[in-house]
Design an enzyme around this catalytic site. Structure first.
Site, PDB file in Angstrom:
ATOM      1  N   HIS A 164      10.123   2.750   2.148  1.00 16.57           N
ATOM      2  CA  HIS A 164       8.768   2.528   2.683  1.00 16.57           C
ATOM      3  C   HIS A 164       8.075   3.875   2.839  1.00 16.57           C
ATOM      4  O   HIS A 164       8.653   4.927   2.630  1.00 16.57           O
ATOM      5  CB  HIS A 164       8.856   1.896   4.083  1.00 16.57           C
ATOM      6  CG  HIS A 164       9.300   0.469   4.102  1.00 16.57           C
ATOM      7  ND1 HIS A 164       8.468  -0.559   4.438  1.00 16.57           N
ATOM      8  CD2 HIS A 164      10.514  -0.101   3.856  1.00 16.57           C
ATOM      9  CE1 HIS A 164       9.124  -1.707   4.398  1.00 16.57           C
ATOM     10  NE2 HIS A 164      10.374  -1.463   4.049  1.00 16.57           N
ATOM     11  N   ARG A 211       0.805  -1.236   0.000  1.00 16.33           N
ATOM     12  CA  ARG A 211       0.000   0.000   0.000  1.00 16.33           C
ATOM     13  C   ARG A 211       0.828   1.271   0.000  1.00 16.33           C
ATOM     14  O   ARG A 211       0.284   2.361  -0.173  1.00 16.33           O
ATOM     15  CB  ARG A 211      -0.900   0.000   1.238  1.00 16.33           C
ATOM     16  CG  ARG A 211      -0.132  -0.009   2.561  1.00 16.33           C
ATOM     17  CD  ARG A 211      -1.074  -0.401   3.682  1.00 16.33           C
ATOM     18  NE  ARG A 211      -0.441  -0.418   4.998  1.00 16.33           N
ATOM     19  CZ  ARG A 211      -1.071  -0.843   6.088  1.00 16.33           C
ATOM     20  NH1 ARG A 211      -2.312  -1.263   6.009  1.00 16.33           N
ATOM     21  NH2 ARG A 211      -0.461  -0.832   7.243  1.00 16.33           N
ATOM     22  N   GLU A 226      11.428   5.931   5.567  1.00 12.71           N
ATOM     23  CA  GLU A 226       9.961   6.065   5.623  1.00 12.71           C
ATOM     24  C   GLU A 226       9.610   7.423   5.041  1.00 12.71           C
ATOM     25  O   GLU A 226       9.816   8.459   5.674  1.00 12.71           O
ATOM     26  CB  GLU A 226       9.461   5.967   7.075  1.00 12.71           C
ATOM     27  CG  GLU A 226       9.673   4.615   7.734  1.00 12.71           C
ATOM     28  CD  GLU A 226       8.624   3.565   7.370  1.00 12.71           C
ATOM     29  OE1 GLU A 226       7.683   3.900   6.613  1.00 12.71           O
ATOM     30  OE2 GLU A 226       8.766   2.409   7.837  1.00 12.71           O
TER      31      GLU A 226
HETATM   32 ZN   LIG Z   1       6.467  -0.335   5.078  1.00 12.77          ZN
END
Ligand SMILES: [Zn+2]
Length: 424
Positions: free
Chosen positions: A306, A184, A385
């Site tokens: 990510h 996602r 991230e």
């Molecule tokens: Zn992740």
């Protein structure tokens, strides 16, 4: 034409809608652990069936954001009520919010310029792979594209190897990067694609393009990614069914064979953090293992991409212990974070740098960065991230893709130049 588009859109949307029905009656909470005891309680919320932690709380005072399905609302609230943990409902109807975002994403896709890789909408797996193959044809001396493996749903996982001098120089450092192991997190593959663009098609930093060989897997979990486009927007895992056909998928970032299942993982196939029946049960994790192992002497840095939260994290995430070169990891990490912040749009979240288990107050074993360092022997191993956006954090609006990938490139340059200097 517009009629056809409208019809296609309607059909696609109706299909997606049906598959996000599990969100009916769910709620999204923010949770603020203030004490060590609170942190233990919050860490345990993961075990309530269907609970989906979108973002962990951090020692920097950021709150956790958690989706709770209808059937678990009572349990979830009673756990928190019986403790001192502060919590709040921030979304009463996540289903409608997410469906609205799906519509926006579809509109952006319809407006995309055909035939090119896009940074104003999210690219699909077939588009990404054909872009890689195009680059290999167009830049045969700089680019090699290899298929590392085929997923259970029959999709090719490809790596692009970018080198200014054929790729066989034993003294040249390699940086390995992958994106999209969590399906996602759509901005992650977009970011990897921008890196590829800056190293092949639009070279403005020739030192970084020429003094490092880059191995980039822009979409390491194509089955999950496609499923998050066509069916369940918040899908996170792979799509393998070896453990369960009713609850398919493994969390790839819990499946690496380093301290596997020791923390922050589940042995239940229905969990979003299911670590798999065995370490490396997934083709999506084996391809990365094999790529690093085959080039062990030369891989000097590993970057897992990510989203979300604007973090730059280093090992060890399984227990919060620090590798022997923690000072180097930390100081380089801070420089990377600062470089991104310097280019970021005003008002965007500042990057936070730290050991992943410590920064997030949450230990999780079996992640790729821990494995790359602990077994792969890569001394500079990080998890990036990227910033969040949209209501769920995973739906960074397409209009922001360009800005995010550009500012992030500024940080990756810092990492790359450090690797170059160290190898010199
Ligand atoms: Zn992740």
């Amino acid at each position: 034409m517009m009629k056809v588009l409208a019809l296609l859109f309607f059909v696609a949307f109706a299909f997606v809608q049906a598959n996000n029905d599990y969100l009916e009656g769910s709620k999204v909470y923010t949770v603020r652990p203030m004490t060590k005891k609170d942190q233990l309680i919050v860490a345990g919320l993961d075990n309530i069936p269907g609970v989906d932690v979108w973002q962990h709380a951090s020692i920097f005072g950021r709150e956790a954001r958690i989706l709770v399905p209808k059937d678990s609302l009572t349990t979830f609230e009673s756990v928190l009520r019986s403790s001192s943990v502060q919590y709040e409902v921030i979304m009463e109807d996540p289903k409608s919010v997410i469906e609205e975002e799906i519509k926006q994403q579809e509109l952006a896709r319809m407006k995309r310029v055909p035939g090119r890789i896009s940074f104003t909408s999210y690219n699909r797996h077939a588009e990404i792979n054909s872009y890689l193959d195009d680059l290999a044809r167009q830049y045969p001396t700089r680019v090699k594209v290899e298929t590392l493996g085929r997923t259970v749903n029959g999709r090719d996982i490809k790596v692009i190897k970018i080198s200014s001098d054929g790729g066989n120089n034993p003294n040249k450092p390699i940086i390995v990067s992958d994106a999209g192991i969590h399906a996602r997190e759509w901005i992650a593959p977009a970011n990897a694609l921008y890196m590829i663009r800056k190293l092949v098609e639009d070279i403005t930093e020739s030192d970084v393009a020429n003094n490092i060989d880059w191995f980039i897997i822009p979409l390491i979990n194509p089955d999950g990614y496609e499923y998050s486009h066509t069916n369940t927007r918040l899908w996170r895992k792979t799509r393998s069914t070896a453990s369960s056909t009713t609850c398919p998928g493994v969390d790839g970032n819990r499946n690496f064979d380093f301290k596997w299942m020791q923390s922050g993982s589940s042995s239940s196939p229905c969990s979003d953090i299911f670590a798999g029946p065995t370490p490396f049960s997934e083709i999506e994790t084996r391809v990365l293992r094999d790529l690093i192992n085959a080039n062990k002497a030369r891989v000097k840095a590993y970057l897992a991409i990510h989203s979300y939260g604007s973090y730059f994290l280093y090992p060890y995430g399984y227990d919060g212990s620090n590798p022997s070169n923690v000072a180097e990891l930390r100081s380089l990490g801070v420089q990377v974070g600062n470089a991104i912040d310097a280019l970021a749009a005003s008002g965007s979240t500042k990057y936070l740098v730290g050991n992943s288990a410590v920064a997030l107050n949450y230990a999780a074993a079996g992640a790729s960065d821990d494995w790359a360092m602990g077994v792969g022997g890569v001394s500079l191993s990080y998890t990036l991230e990227l910033p969040g956006g949209g209501s769920a954090g995973f739906d960074l609006p397409p209009s922001r893709i360009n800005q995010v990938v550009r500012e992030t490139w500024g940080g990756i340059l810092v990492l790359a130049r450090y690797v170059i200097n160290k190898a010199a």
